[in-house]
Each structure stands twice: as structure tokens, then as C-alpha cells.
Design a protein around this motif. Structure first.
Motif, PDB file in Angstrom:
ATOM      1  N   SER A   1     -22.510 -86.459   4.300  1.00 37.29           N
ATOM      2  CA  SER A   1     -23.080 -87.399   4.942  1.00 37.29           C
ATOM      3  C   SER A   1     -22.454 -87.823   6.548  1.00 37.29           C
ATOM      4  CB  SER A   1     -23.231 -88.556   4.214  1.00 37.29           C
ATOM      5  OG  SER A   1     -23.985 -89.870   4.931  1.00 37.29           O
ATOM      6  N   PRO A   2     -23.755 -88.114   7.357  1.00 36.40           N
ATOM      7  CA  PRO A   2     -23.329 -88.422   8.783  1.00 36.40           C
ATOM      8  C   PRO A   2     -22.586 -89.820   8.729  1.00 36.40           C
ATOM      9  CG  PRO A   2     -25.655 -87.971   8.569  1.00 36.40           C
ATOM     10  CD  PRO A   2     -25.213 -87.801   7.292  1.00 36.40           C
ATOM     11  N   TYR A   3     -22.665 -90.559   7.540  1.00 35.75           N
ATOM     12  CA  TYR A   3     -22.051 -91.962   7.653  1.00 35.75           C
ATOM     13  C   TYR A   3     -20.648 -91.717   6.926  1.00 35.75           C
ATOM     14  CZ  TYR A   3     -26.757 -93.290   8.610  1.00 35.75           C
ATOM     15  OH  TYR A   3     -27.911 -93.221   9.244  1.00 35.75           O
ATOM     16  N   ARG A   4     -20.299 -90.548   6.355  1.00 34.91           N
ATOM     17  CA  ARG A   4     -18.858 -90.326   5.473  1.00 34.91           C
ATOM     18  C   ARG A   4     -17.877 -90.174   6.492  1.00 34.91           C
ATOM     19  NH1 ARG A   4     -17.929 -88.678  -0.161  1.00 34.91           N
ATOM     20  NH2 ARG A   4     -15.736 -88.410  -0.135  1.00 34.91           N
ATOM     21  N   HIS A   5     -16.800 -90.757   6.500  1.00 36.04           N
ATOM     22  CA  HIS A   5     -15.797 -90.216   7.551  1.00 36.04           C
ATOM     23  C   HIS A   5     -14.439 -89.891   6.650  1.00 36.04           C
ATOM     24  CE1 HIS A   5     -17.992 -92.226  10.748  1.00 36.04           C
ATOM     25  NE2 HIS A   5     -18.141 -93.183  10.093  1.00 36.04           N
ATOM     26  N   ASP A   6     -14.449 -90.049   5.270  1.00 33.15           N
ATOM     27  CA  ASP A   6     -13.134 -89.586   4.569  1.00 33.15           C
ATOM     28  C   ASP A   6     -13.570 -88.204   4.119  1.00 33.15           C
ATOM     29  OD1 ASP A   6     -12.045 -92.229   4.796  1.00 33.15           O
ATOM     30  OD2 ASP A   6     -13.476 -92.739   2.906  1.00 33.15           O
ATOM     31  N   PRO A   7     -12.456 -87.390   4.073  1.00 33.70           N
ATOM     32  CA  PRO A   7     -12.472 -86.074   3.439  1.00 33.70           C
ATOM     33  C   PRO A   7     -12.881 -85.986   1.985  1.00 33.70           C
ATOM     34  CG  PRO A   7     -10.291 -86.437   4.667  1.00 33.70           C
ATOM     35  CD  PRO A   7     -10.911 -87.788   4.328  1.00 33.70           C
ATOM     36  N   ILE A   8     -13.583 -84.833   1.680  1.00 28.95           N
ATOM     37  CA  ILE A   8     -14.230 -84.640   0.687  1.00 28.95           C
ATOM     38  C   ILE A   8     -13.534 -83.953  -0.181  1.00 28.95           C
ATOM     39  CG2 ILE A   8     -16.197 -83.808  -0.684  1.00 28.95           C
ATOM     40  CD1 ILE A   8     -17.779 -84.297   2.064  1.00 28.95           C
ATOM     41  N   VAL A   9     -13.288 -84.327  -1.611  1.00 24.91           N
ATOM     42  CA  VAL A   9     -12.277 -83.627  -2.457  1.00 24.91           C
ATOM     43  C   VAL A   9     -13.273 -82.596  -3.057  1.00 24.91           C
ATOM     44  CG1 VAL A   9     -10.950 -84.146  -4.770  1.00 24.91           C
ATOM     45  CG2 VAL A   9     -11.303 -86.120  -3.194  1.00 24.91           C
ATOM     46  N   MET A  10     -12.480 -81.422  -2.951  1.00 23.96           N
ATOM     47  CA  MET A  10     -13.077 -80.281  -3.518  1.00 23.96           C
ATOM     48  C   MET A  10     -12.318 -79.724  -4.673  1.00 23.96           C
ATOM     49  SD  MET A  10     -15.217 -78.597  -1.230  1.00 23.96           S
ATOM     50  CE  MET A  10     -16.172 -80.142  -1.583  1.00 23.96           C
ATOM     51  N   VAL A  11     -11.290 -79.899  -4.964  1.00 19.09           N
ATOM     52  CA  VAL A  11     -10.628 -79.569  -6.031  1.00 19.09           C
ATOM     53  C   VAL A  11      -9.743 -80.768  -6.616  1.00 19.09           C
ATOM     54  CG1 VAL A  11      -9.038 -77.720  -7.226  1.00 19.09           C
ATOM     55  CG2 VAL A  11     -10.274 -77.081  -5.513  1.00 19.09           C
ATOM     56  N   ARG A  12     -10.026 -81.159  -7.634  1.00 18.68           N
ATOM     57  CA  ARG A  12      -9.373 -82.546  -8.173  1.00 18.68           C
ATOM     58  C   ARG A  12      -7.862 -82.409  -8.363  1.00 18.68           C
ATOM     59  NH1 ARG A  12     -13.131 -86.380  -8.724  1.00 18.68           N
ATOM     60  NH2 ARG A  12     -15.243 -85.753  -8.581  1.00 18.68           N
TER      61      ARG A  12
ATOM     62  N   ILE B   1     -11.250 -93.102 -12.820  1.00 15.58           N
ATOM     63  CA  ILE B   1     -10.790 -92.622 -14.318  1.00 15.58           C
ATOM     64  C   ILE B   1     -10.727 -93.944 -15.337  1.00 15.58           C
ATOM     65  CG2 ILE B   1      -8.671 -91.824 -15.551  1.00 15.58           C
ATOM     66  CD1 ILE B   1     -10.192 -89.646 -14.109  1.00 15.58           C
ATOM     67  N   ALA B   2     -11.094 -93.768 -16.474  1.00 15.71           N
ATOM     68  CA  ALA B   2     -10.965 -94.793 -17.501  1.00 15.71           C
ATOM     69  C   ALA B   2     -10.393 -94.383 -18.777  1.00 15.71           C
ATOM     70  CB  ALA B   2     -12.380 -95.535 -17.603  1.00 15.71           C
ATOM     71  N   GLY B   3      -9.886 -95.403 -19.540  1.00 18.31           N
ATOM     72  CA  GLY B   3      -9.540 -94.748 -20.983  1.00 18.31           C
ATOM     73  C   GLY B   3     -10.840 -94.792 -21.872  1.00 18.31           C
ATOM     74  N   LYS B   4     -10.846 -93.825 -22.551  1.00 19.47           N
ATOM     75  CA  LYS B   4     -12.136 -93.676 -23.451  1.00 19.47           C
ATOM     76  C   LYS B   4     -12.000 -93.830 -24.797  1.00 19.47           C
ATOM     77  CE  LYS B   4     -14.830 -92.029 -19.982  1.00 19.47           C
ATOM     78  NZ  LYS B   4     -16.007 -92.711 -19.707  1.00 19.47           N
ATOM     79  N   SER B   5     -10.907 -93.580 -25.465  1.00 17.46           N
ATOM     80  CA  SER B   5     -10.650 -94.109 -26.762  1.00 17.46           C
ATOM     81  C   SER B   5      -9.040 -94.424 -27.109  1.00 17.46           C
ATOM     82  CB  SER B   5     -11.011 -92.792 -27.573  1.00 17.46           C
ATOM     83  OG  SER B   5     -10.074 -91.812 -27.252  1.00 17.46           O
TER      84      SER B   5
ATOM     85  N   PHE C   1     -10.105 -83.026 -22.689  1.00 16.45           N
ATOM     86  CA  PHE C   1     -11.191 -84.138 -22.504  1.00 16.45           C
ATOM     87  C   PHE C   1     -10.774 -84.552 -20.956  1.00 16.45           C
ATOM     88  CE2 PHE C   1     -12.179 -83.905 -26.933  1.00 16.45           C
ATOM     89  CZ  PHE C   1     -13.246 -84.232 -27.216  1.00 16.45           C
ATOM     90  N   VAL C   2      -9.610 -84.743 -20.551  1.00 14.95           N
ATOM     91  CA  VAL C   2      -9.343 -85.216 -19.361  1.00 14.95           C
ATOM     92  C   VAL C   2     -10.032 -84.784 -18.218  1.00 14.95           C
ATOM     93  CG1 VAL C   2      -7.330 -85.622 -17.530  1.00 14.95           C
ATOM     94  CG2 VAL C   2      -6.980 -85.772 -20.413  1.00 14.95           C
ATOM     95  N   SER C   3     -10.234 -83.413 -18.111  1.00 16.59           N
ATOM     96  CA  SER C   3     -10.796 -82.592 -17.023  1.00 16.59           C
ATOM     97  C   SER C   3     -12.137 -82.423 -17.490  1.00 16.59           C
ATOM     98  CB  SER C   3     -10.201 -81.333 -16.457  1.00 16.59           C
ATOM     99  OG  SER C   3      -8.879 -81.821 -16.195  1.00 16.59           O
ATOM    100  N   GLY C   4     -12.891 -82.569 -18.455  1.00 19.58           N
ATOM    101  CA  GLY C   4     -14.038 -82.321 -18.832  1.00 19.58           C
ATOM    102  C   GLY C   4     -14.079 -80.956 -19.772  1.00 19.58           C
ATOM    103  N   ILE C   5     -14.648 -81.310 -21.092  1.00 19.64           N
ATOM    104  CA  ILE C   5     -14.579 -80.411 -22.189  1.00 19.64           C
ATOM    105  C   ILE C   5     -15.909 -79.524 -22.073  1.00 19.64           C
ATOM    106  CG2 ILE C   5     -15.869 -81.791 -23.698  1.00 19.64           C
ATOM    107  CD1 ILE C   5     -14.045 -80.722 -25.941  1.00 19.64           C
ATOM    108  N   SER C   6     -15.857 -78.122 -22.372  1.00 23.25           N
ATOM    109  CA  SER C   6     -16.759 -77.201 -22.234  1.00 23.25           C
ATOM    110  C   SER C   6     -17.953 -77.477 -23.443  1.00 23.25           C
ATOM    111  CB  SER C   6     -16.344 -75.747 -22.461  1.00 23.25           C
ATOM    112  OG  SER C   6     -15.802 -75.562 -24.011  1.00 23.25           O
TER     113      SER C   6
END
Length: 597
Positions: free
Chosen positions: A113-124, A186-190, A280-285
Motif C-alpha cells: 500500500s502507498p501508506y505502508r512503510h514497513d517491509p512485508i513478510v514473505m516467508v514466516r 500468535i495465540a494459544g489455541k488449546s 497446527f503451528v504453521s497451519g494444517i492441511s
């Protein structure tokens, strides 16, 4: 006249100008100074490292894997600068072939975005060892930034899944009341990860940075470090947890096991089968999620606190105390059992078709005589029985440090009227007295109730031993009446005979135990037995999912209670034969490893 009018207009205009000049130069000076400062000083958050979870001897159960994330500068999605972005993505894919650049390009365009100044995370997250060989070269490429990060990891996988839980990407509900989650995403889920999320996540730090008009850092004005080091040490013994998990896996059993100290400290707690929380940490298939939820043994359900089961005969010691407290039945009252009792047109059978003949309280508990409890319940009444069982922790939350604990059900007349709008029938009292009908409990409730029978005190189960080195004190409640306390030694004697008398329901399964154990078996029916069936089918003749659940709840040593072991085997049949051998092995392990002397 005209001159006066001109002079008046002139004075009004100059007055307005002077007032405006005053507002801009004097009155609004502080506002514009603040605005200017905000334009040159930027606040950057320093995220805390999530606390780790350890077992009693320091073995890591939830840790932070060190790695790197890859970011790309903003404002490269325009037609003119798109080639620069594509070139940066090619550099990333060359070093990390598994990265999908098509997805990354879509993600970048969505977030830029034109208003974004921080780098964008591509690979977490990429593992430390995978990035290190490419770090120097890749970080020199235009627009690419590599920053250190962490990822939650559970070394024991499924062995601790239902106790430790897992973390995942935060949703709107997670962020609603937690400012730290808004930053970390990030949040605890269980499990403990959710219950102690606020503690584990710590508090962010920040630094005030002076930047140029092009958002380039010129210098650091102030740094406030984050508050972290929020580790949790558990009572859990991972060697014991692994030992029990192997026992359950070997027989492909489904159920729950709890090993608890008499003060509520939990040495082992397992719900079987389980799942691997790392998925589940990175997202389950979708395929893996489908496999888990379609498993008929429900690996995603935490059976320790969310599994609701009829307690069957494990309820009988507590019901016997309710009889005594009612003054309608004494510990020495005898009832004759001929194998059944008739009420109206319905026959309520004892598990032993030929009957137990003359039976007092000790014999009724030892041999699990149903007719004794049928007859005693008719004298005592359901409301009194329910009142005492609730006092003993059934139909109530145990208070364990796990989220969303289920309550279960201890029915009585008001309960049925509120739930179903129907009156209570005497036959339902008979069913409730032997732990059937509407009665539902969790394994954790039964473990806590057993501790009460063993010691006279009702403990609050606890997984955490200390938070950041600060010990948590046990919580014990004195809930029994004087009359119940006087009868308790006889109940304990009966529970001892369950495991040590030749006619005890767990005698044959418990032979060879290295310590004297007291306990109670339970066989909780999953389906009702038709009245026309003269002889009940054996459990192994029934279809698997029609077989009764098998309970065995115990404490040891008998004369000086220290530990509680409660096992539920789903569709296991009889409590003694299904759970007894495992209970024996657990107590022998506790003796061999110095827990019981």
C-alpha cells in the motif's frame, strides 16, 4: 460614510488574520511540534520471546525453534517497479526451491500500500540451518531483508498434545482483548498454551527511532526491553508419560489415563489417541484435518476434561457415603440380592444374574452389587444422592489449569425438570445409583473424587508446578460431613478388597502389584439391555462400539495414600480386565522409580 465602511472592513479582515496567526504560531505550537516529532521519531515494537514449558526435571515440552523470516521492501507492486519485485522473488526461490513465488506475489500485492512503510513478510519461518548457508549473499540483494524469528515446537508431539496444546495464527477473537496478540499474531489455541497464554507471551518492549523523510533509520533515541523469561515448570514426568503412551498405543486403545498426587499435582495425563500439535503451528492441511476429525476414536477431543462418560460402578463408594449421610442406610445395613429388582413392570438386573445374596456396604462395593444400590437409593432418594455427589466434585468443574473444562451431569428432580420439562421417575433413581442413565462425568472428575475417598480432602488438580520459578500452592477442600468421615474407613476397606480380596472385581487383574492398592472398577454401558434379553451377551460378543466403557480408579499405598491412578478404556468391557493390567504396571513403575517407597 464610505471611508468609515472601508476602514471597518479593513479592521475586521486584519483582526481575523491576526487571530488566525495567533492560533497557528502560539496556540497550536504544541500540536504541530508533536506532529513534527511524530514525523521524525518512530516507535518500533520489540516482541517478547514466548516462555517455554518444561516437565518436572527440565525436559522441554514446548520450545521456540530459532530461524529466520524473509521480508521484501514495500512499494514494489506498481507497474514500473514490478520487475524489481519479481527479481527479488527469483532470488528467494533459487535458494529455497520449496517456496511458491506465485503465492508470494499474490500475498505481496494484497499487503502492499502507498501508506505502508514497513517491509512485508514473505516467508514466516525457515529453519536456522537452512538459511545460514545463503544468509550473507541473499541479504545483500536489493529489497530483501532477513530477520531472526522463532517458531513453536513440541518435542514430544502427540504424547503431550492434550496437555500442552498448541499455538496458531491469531483470529479476531484472540486479538479482541490482548494487545500482545495483536503484535505477535500468535495465540494459544488449546491446552496449557491457551490457559496460560497471557503469562507465556510476556510483554513487548519498544525503541524510539529517529527516521528521515524516506523512513530510513538515523539513530535510536530510547530502548525499553521486552518482559520475557516466562517459563512454566509442570508436575508432569515425561518418562512416565511416555511409558503410559506406549501401553495405550500397543493395544490401540482409546481412552484416558491420569496419575495424580493426593494434593492434586498431576504426574501424567493422557488422552488417547492423540494428534501431533506441530502440524497446527504453521497451519494444517485440509487432508490431514479431515483425517483427524473423521477418526471415530476422536483424537482431537481432550477426553481428560471434555470426554463425558457414564461413570458406572466407580460411583458406588460415593453413593454409599450418601446413603450413610441420609441416615436411611447404615454401613451395616444388609440387603438381599437375588439378581434383580422389579419396579413397576420393569426389571432392574444385577450384573451377577444369580445374585449376591445377603449384602452389606463392604461386600456391595467389593463385588459391585447393583441390587444393594438399587434398594439403598429408593430409601435415600435421588436429591440427596445428587447433593452429596456434587459435593464430592462430580457435576462440577475440577478447576484444573486447562481451558473450557466440561461439567458433566449429576441429575436430580430439578435438573430433569429444567432440562427436559419432565418429572423424575423412580426407575431413573435406580439407574443413577449405579452410574448410568443421565449421569455423566469426566476422567478428571473421577480422579479428583478418588483422591477425596483416599484422603478425606478434595484437591484441585494442577499441571503447573511453578510460573517463572514461583511455586503454586496446592488447594484442598474439606467437604465431607462428620457422618461421612466416620464411614470413610469402611469405604476404603471395601475399595482395598476390590483389588486384594479373591471376590474383588479387580483381584485377578491386580495380582503382582508391588504396593497395596485400593480401588473401584466400573463397567459403563453404551447401549441399554432389552428387557426380553434373558441372558446378557458377553462384552467381546458385542460390536466394538457397542461395548461398555471400562473404568478402574485407584489409590496407593492403601494405608498411606500418596497417588491416584484413574484409567478409562473406551469400549474396553470390564474395568478390571481392561484397565487392571495397565494400573498394575503404572504402580510398579512408580515403585521402581522411587515415587512410592
Amino acid at each position: 460614510m464610505r471611508i468609515k465602511l472601508v476602514i471597518t472592513v479593513f479592521l475586521v479582515v486584519w483582526t481575523i488574520l491576526l487571530v488566525r496567526i495567533y492560533q497557528l504560531t502560539i496556540k497550536s505550537n504544541a500540536y504541530y511540534e508533536t506532529l513534527a516529532t511524530q514525523n521524525i521519531i518512530k516507535k518500533e515494537w520489540i516482541l517478547p520471546v514466548r516462555g517455554e514449558i518444561l516437565d518436572r526435571s527440565g525436559k522441554p515440552l514446548a520450545i521456540n525453534k530459532i530461524g529466520f523470516k524473509i521480508l521484501i521492501d514495500p512499494h514494489l507492486s506498481s507497474k514500473k517497479r514490478l520487475p524489481e519485485l519479481e527479481k527479488a522473488l527469483v532470488h528467494i526461490q533459487r535458494d529455497f526451491p520449496d517456496v511458491n513465488t506465485t503465492k508470494l506475489l499474490k500475498r505481496y500485492k494484497r499487503l502492499d500500500s502507498p501508506y505502508r512503510h514497513d517491509p512485508i513478510v514473505m516467508v514466516r519461518f525457515l529453519p536456522y540451518e537452512k538459511v545460514l548457508p545463503h544468509f550473507t549473499e541473499l541479504s545483500r540483494k536489493p529489497h530483501i531483508k532477513i530477520e531472526p524469528t522463532t517458531k513453536r515446537y513440541y518435542p514430544y508431539g502427540s504424547m503431550t498434545a492434550h496437555v500442552i496444546g498448541y499455538v496458531g495464527k491469531a483470529n479476531e477473537k484472540d486479538m479482541a482483548n490482548d494487545d500482545v496478540v495483536k503484535l505477535t499474531m500468535i495465540a494459544g489455541k488449546s491446552g496449557l498454551e491457551k490457559y496460560y497464554n497471557r503469562f507465556l507471551e510476556g510483554e513487548p518492549g519498544y525503541k524510539h527511532v529517529k527516521v528521515s523523510a524516506f523512513n530510513k533509520q538515523i539513530g535510536v533515541i530510547e530502548t525499553v526491553p521486552p518482559k520475557e523469561d516466562r517459563d512454566i515448570t509442570l508436575h508432569l514426568d515425561m518418562d512416565l508419560q511416555a511409558f503410559i503412551s506406549k501401553m495405550f498405543d500397543k493395544g490401540h486403545k482409546s481412552g484416558a489415563v491420569i496419575v495424580m498426587r493426593k494434593d492434586g499435582a498431576i504426574l501424567s495425563a493422557g488422552s488417547y489417541p492423540a494428534y501431533d500439535p506441530n502440524e497446527f503451528v504453521s497451519g494444517i492441511s485440509r487432508a490431514e484435518w479431515k483425517r483427524i476429525i473423521e477418526n471415530l476414536n476422536h483424537p482431537f477431543t481432550n477426553k481428560l476434561i471434555h470426554g463425558l462418560y457414564p461413570p458406572g460402578s466407580v460411583i458406588k463408594p460415593g453413593v454409599a457415603l450418601a446413603f450413610v449421610d441420609s441416615k436411611k442406610v447404615s454401613p451395616y445395613t444388609n440387603f438381599y440380592c437375588n439378581g434383580a429388582i422389579e419396579l413397576g413392570k420393569h426389571k432392574f438386573r444385577c450384573w451377577k444374574s444369580e445374585g449376591h445374596e445377603k449384602t452389606d456396604m463392604i461386600k456391595a462395593i467389593r463385588e459391585s452389587c447393583d441390587v444393594y444400590f438399587y434398594k439403598g437409593s429408593l430409601l435415600t432418594g435421588i436429591d440427596k444422592i445428587a447433593q452429596e455427589l456434587r459435593k464430592m466434585g462430580l457435576g462440577q468443574k475440577t478447576g484444573i489449569d486447562l481451558p473450557n473444562e466440561f461439567i458433566g451431569a449429576v441429575p436430580d428432580k430439578p435438573w430433569k425438570m429444567n432440562k427436559y420439562g419432565q418429572p423424575w421417575y423412580q426407575g431413573e433413581t435406580l439407574n443413577a445409583a449405579i452410574g448410568q442413565g443421565y449421569m455423566l462425568v469426566t476422567p478428571m472428575q473421577i480422579a479428583r473424587y478418588t483422591a477425596l475417598l483416599a484422603t478425606g480432602k478434595l484437591p484441585r488438580p494442577s499441571l503447573a508446578e511453578s510460573l517463572a520459578g514461583k511455586k503454586l500452592e496446592p488447594v484442598l477442600e474439606d467437604v465431607l460431613s462428620l457422618r461421612e468421615k466416620r464411614a470413610l474407613p469402611l469405604v476404603r476397606r471395601a475399595m482395598y478388597e476390590v483389588c486384594n480380596h479373591p471376590k474383588g472385581t479387580a483381584y485377578w487383574a491386580m495380582r503382582g502389584t508391588k504396593v497395596k492398592v485400593a480401588g473401584k472398577t466400573g463397567t459403563a454401558q453404551v447401549i441399554g439391555i432389552p428387557q426380553e434379553e434373558k441372558k446378557r451377551m458377553k462384552e467381546d460378543e458385542l460390536a466394538y462400539y457397542h461395548r461398555s466403557h471400562a473404568w478402574l480408579t485407584t489409590y496407593a499405598p492403601y494405608k498411606n495414600p500418596q497417588y491416584i491412578v484413574t484409567i478409562l478404556v473406551e469400549h474396553g468391557g470390564h474395568g478390571g480386565s481392561a484397565a487392571g493390567p495397565m494400573v498394575k504396571e503404572i504402580y510398579n513403575w512408580l515403585v521402581d522409580h522411587g515415587y512410592i517407597r
